[in-house]
Design an enzyme around this catalytic site. Structure first.
Site, mmCIF file in Angstrom:
data_model
loop_
_atom_site.group_PDB
_atom_site.id
_atom_site.type_symbol
_atom_site.label_atom_id
_atom_site.label_comp_id
_atom_site.label_asym_id
_atom_site.label_seq_id
_atom_site.Cartn_x
_atom_site.Cartn_y
_atom_site.Cartn_z
ATOM 1 N N HIS A 38 0.854 -1.188 0.000
ATOM 2 C CA HIS A 38 0.000 0.000 0.000
ATOM 3 C C HIS A 38 0.887 1.234 0.000
ATOM 4 O O HIS A 38 1.937 1.260 0.633
ATOM 5 C CB HIS A 38 -0.904 0.006 1.249
ATOM 6 C CG HIS A 38 -2.086 0.899 1.087
ATOM 7 N ND1 HIS A 38 -2.029 2.249 1.348
ATOM 8 C CD2 HIS A 38 -3.348 0.661 0.671
ATOM 9 C CE1 HIS A 38 -3.211 2.787 1.098
ATOM 10 N NE2 HIS A 38 -4.033 1.850 0.686
ATOM 11 N N ASP A 52 -7.947 -5.200 -0.611
ATOM 12 C CA ASP A 52 -8.361 -6.026 -1.767
ATOM 13 C C ASP A 52 -8.029 -7.498 -1.616
ATOM 14 O O ASP A 52 -8.449 -8.310 -2.445
ATOM 15 C CB ASP A 52 -7.686 -5.486 -3.036
ATOM 16 C CG ASP A 52 -8.216 -4.099 -3.368
ATOM 17 O OD1 ASP A 52 -7.410 -3.170 -3.527
ATOM 18 O OD2 ASP A 52 -9.448 -3.954 -3.415
HETATM 19 C C1 SDX Z 1 -5.926 0.228 -3.207
HETATM 20 O O1 SDX Z 1 -4.198 4.666 -1.996
HETATM 21 C C2 SDX Z 1 -5.174 4.035 -1.488
HETATM 22 O O2 SDX Z 1 -5.673 4.347 -0.416
HETATM 23 C C3 SDX Z 1 -5.702 2.894 -2.326
HETATM 24 C C4 SDX Z 1 -6.761 2.026 -1.672
HETATM 25 C C5 SDX Z 1 -8.033 2.795 -1.463
HETATM 26 O O3 SDX Z 1 -8.788 2.429 -0.558
HETATM 27 O O4 SDX Z 1 -8.332 3.699 -2.276
HETATM 28 O O5 SDX Z 1 -6.298 1.567 -0.428
HETATM 29 C C6 SDX Z 1 -7.113 0.836 -2.550
HETATM 30 O O6 SDX Z 1 -5.598 0.610 -4.303
HETATM 31 C C7 SDX Z 1 -5.134 -0.808 -2.453
HETATM 32 C C8 SDX Z 1 -3.890 -1.304 -3.265
HETATM 33 C C9 SDX Z 1 -4.381 -2.361 -4.256
HETATM 34 N N1 SDX Z 1 -3.274 -2.730 -5.176
HETATM 35 C C10 SDX Z 1 -2.677 -3.906 -5.097
HETATM 36 O O7 SDX Z 1 -2.893 -4.761 -4.237
HETATM 37 C C11 SDX Z 1 -1.669 -4.152 -6.225
HETATM 38 C C12 SDX Z 1 -0.388 -4.735 -5.630
HETATM 39 N N2 SDX Z 1 0.266 -3.712 -4.821
HETATM 40 C C13 SDX Z 1 1.341 -2.949 -5.447
HETATM 41 O O8 SDX Z 1 1.135 -2.617 -6.775
HETATM 42 C C14 SDX Z 1 1.862 -1.847 -4.554
HETATM 43 O O9 SDX Z 1 1.963 -2.348 -3.294
HETATM 44 C C15 SDX Z 1 1.126 -0.532 -4.493
HETATM 45 C C16 SDX Z 1 1.086 0.120 -5.817
HETATM 46 C C17 SDX Z 1 -0.248 -0.710 -3.954
HETATM 47 C C18 SDX Z 1 1.904 0.353 -3.525
HETATM 48 O O10 SDX Z 1 3.214 0.442 -3.991
HETATM 49 P P1 SDX Z 1 4.294 1.223 -3.080
HETATM 50 O O11 SDX Z 1 3.973 1.110 -1.653
HETATM 51 O O12 SDX Z 1 4.447 2.592 -3.649
HETATM 52 O O13 SDX Z 1 5.548 0.396 -3.268
HETATM 53 P P2 SDX Z 1 6.491 0.529 -4.503
HETATM 54 O O14 SDX Z 1 5.692 0.338 -5.761
HETATM 55 O O15 SDX Z 1 7.326 1.759 -4.367
HETATM 56 O O16 SDX Z 1 7.372 -0.776 -4.260
HETATM 57 C C19 SDX Z 1 8.302 -0.808 -3.160
HETATM 58 C C20 SDX Z 1 8.944 -2.184 -3.267
HETATM 59 C C21 SDX Z 1 9.348 -2.528 -4.711
HETATM 60 O O17 SDX Z 1 10.399 -3.459 -4.620
HETATM 61 P P3 SDX Z 1 11.944 -2.922 -4.733
HETATM 62 O O18 SDX Z 1 11.998 -2.011 -5.966
HETATM 63 O O19 SDX Z 1 12.193 -2.185 -3.447
HETATM 64 O O20 SDX Z 1 12.785 -4.169 -4.899
HETATM 65 O O21 SDX Z 1 7.991 -3.172 -2.875
HETATM 66 C C22 SDX Z 1 7.716 -4.024 -3.974
HETATM 67 C C23 SDX Z 1 8.137 -3.257 -5.229
HETATM 68 O O22 SDX Z 1 8.463 -4.156 -6.288
HETATM 69 N N3 SDX Z 1 6.269 -4.279 -3.971
HETATM 70 C C24 SDX Z 1 5.734 -5.476 -4.158
HETATM 71 C C25 SDX Z 1 4.353 -5.296 -4.023
HETATM 72 N N4 SDX Z 1 4.093 -4.005 -3.759
HETATM 73 C C26 SDX Z 1 5.283 -3.376 -3.726
HETATM 74 N N5 SDX Z 1 6.312 -6.696 -4.455
HETATM 75 C C27 SDX Z 1 5.442 -7.724 -4.591
HETATM 76 N N6 SDX Z 1 4.092 -7.622 -4.469
HETATM 77 C C28 SDX Z 1 3.521 -6.439 -4.188
HETATM 78 N N7 SDX Z 1 2.198 -6.343 -4.067
#
Ligand code: SDX
Length: 390
Positions: free
Chosen positions: A271, A328
């Site tokens: 998140h 989710d």
């Molecule tokens: C919602 O904003 C809100 O409030 C949204 C929401 C709402 O109520 O409106 O809460 C609803 O959208 C919830 C999120 C739903 N999305 C998902 O579940 C999709 C999977 N999650 C990711 O795409 C991700 O976690 C995000 C986009 C939700 C958040 O990304 P962040 O916190 O900005 O993290 P990042 O993209 O900067 O990643 C940081 C690291 C990376 O690895 P490194 O580059 O450090 O090696 O964490 C990894 C990412 O690759 N990472 C994940 C991951 N999420 C982040 N690795 C594996 N699985 C994941 N889900």
């Protein structure tokens, strides 16, 4: 200090706006709507009461809630011409683009609800959206399965009407299942608002041009469709089913995620704000077992989800990146057990988020200071250069 909360200066510079609606503490996993903890609202309130709280700022008296409920019931019918709108879409259209198009089209039918600075028109737009968006969502579903659309039944409240419009048919009486009504009401409460998430910021951004409420919410629906945002609940089910069909242990899938094979992510995890367990996911997980038991949901997929969570929460890759289950991760399992097709999961998220979008749009229109407006940028392109003389 903003009166109720003290922020460190670094955070203040990153904030896109201020708002009095929803408070999140991502490190502590706190979520409050107008000051009320989500846990208390989930236990004691209803989606209609929470919608009133978010939109008008305080919990309604019983009379105020009843009046709000009645006003919504009286506006559920769609203009017959708008019903024709659905015939223009292919049978297999995803319901989210259908929903965003039809919501945008509301601004062509209700010219008396477009002025963002006329309180009466804003109120009419509020009630019409709360009443009609669930009906449009149900019609999008009926269109996708080739079944006739029912007329709303105003003896029912918003959630009951929505279930009947989705699952009822003209040839027989629809038997309302109180377990499904209660479970859906809870899930809608949990989705009702969430500070400046992608879709809400989109609603504010479009509204900051003084665009009407229908147009702004339509833009928010499109943002929510993104798989990294609201589309994640549908993506979680696809992920769980892939693991189930592969027959491989979840540990193997987790390894692929950690190795970032083909960009695969653990959907429903992580998140932008919560670097702790999403309080909504905690509530959903707690009720998932009970609801799935009563509805006869797919236990095997739930077991895979629980095992995935168990493995991830003890794995350095996820722990070091503060990746926890978000709202989710479990909701799709419950929607499926209710009988919704996966394409409808993000539509359900949109119905839940609607009062939050409306509340945030209204707040911004009332207080220009909270308009996101026109962000600036850092230019990283070419220095000035002259057109070549030929
Ligand atoms: C919602 O904003 C809100 O409030 C949204 C929401 C709402 O109520 O409106 O809460 C609803 O959208 C919830 C999120 C739903 N999305 C998902 O579940 C999709 C999977 N999650 C990711 O795409 C991700 O976690 C995000 C986009 C939700 C958040 O990304 P962040 O916190 O900005 O993290 P990042 O993209 O900067 O990643 C940081 C690291 C990376 O690895 P490194 O580059 O450090 O090696 O964490 C990894 C990412 O690759 N990472 C994940 C991951 N999420 C982040 N690795 C594996 N699985 C994941 N889900």
């Amino acid at each position: 200090t903003t009166g109720n909360v003290t922020y460190d200066p670094g955070f203040v510079n990153t904030a896109a706006t201020s708002s009095a609606i929803t408070f999140i503490d991502g490190d502590k996993g706190i979520l409050r709507y107008r000051g009320y903890p989500i846990e208390e609202l989930a236990e004691h309130s209803s989606f209609l009461e929470v919608s009133y709280l978010l939109i008008y700022g305080n919990l309604p008296t019983p009379a105020e809630l009843d009046a709000f409920d009645q006003r919504i019931r009286r506006h559920t019918m769609l203009n017959e011409d708008l019903k024709g709108f659905f015939n223009g879409f292919p049978r297999d259209a995803h319901p989210m683009p259908v929903l965003s198009s039809a919501v945008s089209a509301l601004s062509t039918f209700y010219q008396d609800s477009l002025d963002p600075f006329d309180d009466e028109q804003v109120e009419m737009a509020t009630i019409r959206l709360m009443a009609k968006m669930p009906v449009i969502a149900a019609y999008a579903h009926k269109k996708s399965i080739g079944q006739p659309m029912l007329y709303p039944d105003n003896s029912m409240n918003l959630v009951e009407n929505y279930l009947r419009l989705c699952f009822g048919v003209p040839t027989e009486h629809y038997e309302m299942d109180p377990v499904v009504v209660k479970a859906l009401d809870l899930l809608l409460i949990l989705h009702a608002d969430h500070e400046q998430n992608c879709s809400t910021s989109t609603v504010r951004m479009v509204g900051s041009a003084n665009a009407n409420m229908f147009a702004s919410v339509s833009a928010g629906i499109n943002a929510l469709f993104g798989p990294l945002h609201g589309g994640a609940n549908e993506a979680v089910l696809n992920m769980l089913r892939q693991i189930q069909e592969s027959g491989e242990p979840v540990e193997k899938f987790v390894e692929r995620v950690k190795n970032k094979e083909d960009g695969v992510k653990l959907m429903g995890f992580g998140h932008r704000v919560y670097k702790n367990y999403d309080p909504r996911a905690k509530i959903v997980k707690a009720t998932a077992h009970e609801i799935l038991e009563k509805l006869g949901g797919n236990d095997e997929l739930l077991e895979i989800a629980m095992r995935l969570e168990e493995v991830a929460l003890t794995d350095e890759y996820f722990v070091s990146r503060k990746l926890y289950p978000n709202v989710d991760f479990y909701t799709g399992l419950i929607y499926k057990a209710m009988g919704f097709p996966e394409k409808m999961f993000t539509v359900l998220f949109a119905i839940g988020r609607l009062p939050g979008w409306i509340a945030q749009w209204r707040e911004m229109m009332k207080d220009p200071e909270t308009k996101i407006g026109r962000p600036r940028q850092l230019y990283t392109g070419e220095p000035e250069r002259m057109y070549p003389s030929r």
